[in-house]
Design a protein around this motif. Structure first.
Motif, short mmCIF file in Angstrom:
data_model
loop_
_atom_site.label_atom_id
_atom_site.label_comp_id
_atom_site.label_asym_id
_atom_site.label_seq_id
_atom_site.Cartn_x
_atom_site.Cartn_y
_atom_site.Cartn_z
N TYR A 177 -8.07 2.19 5.38
CA TYR A 177 -8.87 2.84 4.34
C TYR A 177 -10.29 2.27 4.27
O TYR A 177 -11.24 2.98 3.95
CB TYR A 177 -8.15 2.79 3.00
CG TYR A 177 -6.91 3.65 3.05
CD1 TYR A 177 -7.00 5.03 2.98
CD2 TYR A 177 -5.66 3.08 3.26
CE1 TYR A 177 -5.88 5.83 3.10
CE2 TYR A 177 -4.53 3.87 3.38
CZ TYR A 177 -4.64 5.25 3.30
OH TYR A 177 -3.54 6.04 3.45
N ARG A 227 0.81 -1.22 0.00
CA ARG A 227 0.00 0.00 0.00
C ARG A 227 0.84 1.27 0.00
O ARG A 227 0.35 2.33 -0.38
CB ARG A 227 -0.96 -0.01 1.20
CG ARG A 227 -1.93 -1.20 1.18
CD ARG A 227 -3.00 -1.09 2.23
NE ARG A 227 -2.44 -0.85 3.56
CZ ARG A 227 -3.14 -0.39 4.59
NH1 ARG A 227 -4.41 -0.10 4.44
NH2 ARG A 227 -2.57 -0.23 5.77
N VAL A 247 -8.30 10.62 4.40
CA VAL A 247 -9.34 9.88 3.66
C VAL A 247 -10.33 10.86 3.04
O VAL A 247 -10.74 10.70 1.88
CB VAL A 247 -10.03 8.86 4.57
CG1 VAL A 247 -11.27 8.29 3.89
CG2 VAL A 247 -9.07 7.73 4.93
N TYR A 295 -8.59 -1.23 -0.50
CA TYR A 295 -7.25 -1.32 0.09
C TYR A 295 -7.28 -1.87 1.51
O TYR A 295 -6.23 -2.19 2.07
CB TYR A 295 -6.57 0.05 0.08
CG TYR A 295 -6.33 0.58 -1.31
CD1 TYR A 295 -5.64 -0.16 -2.26
CD2 TYR A 295 -6.81 1.83 -1.70
CE1 TYR A 295 -5.43 0.31 -3.54
CE2 TYR A 295 -6.61 2.31 -2.98
CZ TYR A 295 -5.92 1.55 -3.90
OH TYR A 295 -5.72 2.01 -5.17
N LEU A 326 -11.17 2.95 -2.25
CA LEU A 326 -10.45 3.07 -0.98
C LEU A 326 -10.73 1.87 -0.08
O LEU A 326 -9.83 1.34 0.57
CB LEU A 326 -10.83 4.37 -0.26
CG LEU A 326 -10.22 5.65 -0.82
CD1 LEU A 326 -10.69 6.85 0.00
CD2 LEU A 326 -8.70 5.59 -0.81
N THR A 334 -13.04 5.02 5.56
CA THR A 334 -13.96 5.40 4.50
C THR A 334 -15.40 5.12 4.92
O THR A 334 -16.29 5.97 4.73
CB THR A 334 -13.64 4.66 3.19
OG1 THR A 334 -12.30 4.97 2.79
CG2 THR A 334 -14.61 5.04 2.08
N MET A 384 -1.38 8.46 0.08
CA MET A 384 -1.88 7.53 1.11
C MET A 384 -0.74 7.33 2.11
O MET A 384 0.00 6.35 2.03
CB MET A 384 -2.34 6.22 0.46
CG MET A 384 -3.55 6.40 -0.44
SD MET A 384 -4.00 4.92 -1.43
CE MET A 384 -4.29 3.69 -0.17
N GLY A 444 -2.42 6.45 6.55
CA GLY A 444 -3.12 5.18 6.56
C GLY A 444 -2.24 3.98 6.24
O GLY A 444 -2.53 2.86 6.64
#
Length: 306
Positions: free
Chosen positions: A238, A38, A218, A234, A231, A242, A44, A47
């Motif tokens: 996330y 990730r 986010v 992942y 999102l 989310t 990103m 996260g």
């Protein structure tokens, strides 16, 4: 030292593998290749726990590769990782340095340490349409008909499960051709951390990242046009953040669910690494609580033993 092609530093989340790898890189005057599925995504940051400050050791900037190389929303895969790893590896070797690969994504690590022969798998719209109405439980049972599931990463979400089935179906119908990948003589170092200490660090780090603005990260990604489903794909931070931001769960549900999920993820990582040992990999374990000097001395001694 010349007898090894690569040093690999692996361990579960919150084990301190990145500070260890960067301190070792500073000692050996070399560079790091990330093995985190990730951290490849730009923007990103909190996260995925990039902790880019760790790449500065005593004022020295440690060069790193395969971080921030793809846009969020893109579905990067292990085939691409192998390709990009080789590019980074060869670049570092051209400078007569001993590369260090560091991360916790077991599949990425194993794919380069073992030299899996892989090929890109195109999307199968007809198969996807056939599977899109199935539940996660049904998809998991379908995937189990193709292979034994060693961990639950492939069935974390419906999208992941469908993609995993798509890949297995493609491989079943299309034999994998020979693909050049160098046989690497790797010194593999694992960072072992006591389970209770790991749990404590995970919880503390989660609270810290929330305080640092992980929810705002986010919100920003969603505002930039990244679809909520992308999102969620992942997983982990996330997924839960989310769901909270779009109003599907409360803050308490988000925090408690995410905390449990990260603990479970760390446990799965260790299961994968122990499985690597059963599959023939020699992993030399260091204790996460050892002083940094002791960890580095352990590695340098192992390099001289060859």
């Amino acid at each position: 030292m010349p007898n090894y092609d690569l040093i690999a530093i692996l361990g579960p989340t919150a084990s301190g593998k990145t500070p260890f790898a960067t301190a070792l890189a500073a000692t050996l005057h070399t560079e790091i290749i990330s093995a985190d599925s990730r951290q490849i995504y730009r923007g990103m940051d909190l996260g995925t726990g990039k902790d880019l400050d760790d790449y500065t050791v005593n004022g020295q900037q440690i060069p790193y590769h395969l971080i921030d190389i793809a846009d969020p929303g893109y579905k990067y895969n292990v085939f691409e990782y192998q390709r990009d790893f080789l590019t980074a590896y060869e670049t570092i070797k051209q400078r007569s340095l001993l590369p260090i690969v560091c991360g916790g994504t077991g599949l990425y690590l194993e794919s380069v340490l073992k030299g899996y022969r892989l090929m890109p798998v195109p999307e199968n719209p007809e198969l996807r349409q056939r599977l899109e109405t199935k539940s996660l439980e049904e998809l998991t049972k379908t995937l189990e008909q193709y292979k034994t599931l060693h961990n639950s990463t492939d069935v974390d979400t419906v999208k992941r499960a469908i993609r995993a089935i798509e890949i297995e179906e493609y491989y079943k119908l299309n034999p994998v051709p020979e693909r050049e990948f160098p046989a690497l003589n790797s010194l593999i170092i694992g960072v072992d951390i006591d389970r209770e200490l790991r749990r404590e660090k995970i919880t503390r780090r989660l609270k810290q990242r929330l305080d640092e603005g992980m929810i705002d990260e986010v919100r920003r990604l969603l505002a930039e046009g990244i679809a909520a489903d992308d999102l969620i794909y992942y997983g982990l931070e996330y997924k839960y953040l989310t769901l909270y931001v779009i109003g599907k769960i409360t803050y308490e549900e988000m925090f408690n669910g995410l905390e449990v999920a990260i603990h479970q993820f760390a446990k799965r990582q260790m299961t994968w690494f122990r499985g690597m040992e059963r599959r023939g990999f020699t992993i030399h374990w260091v204790d996460a609580l050892w002083p940094m000097e002791e960890k580095i001395a352990f590695v340098t001694t192992k390099l001289r033993e060859v």
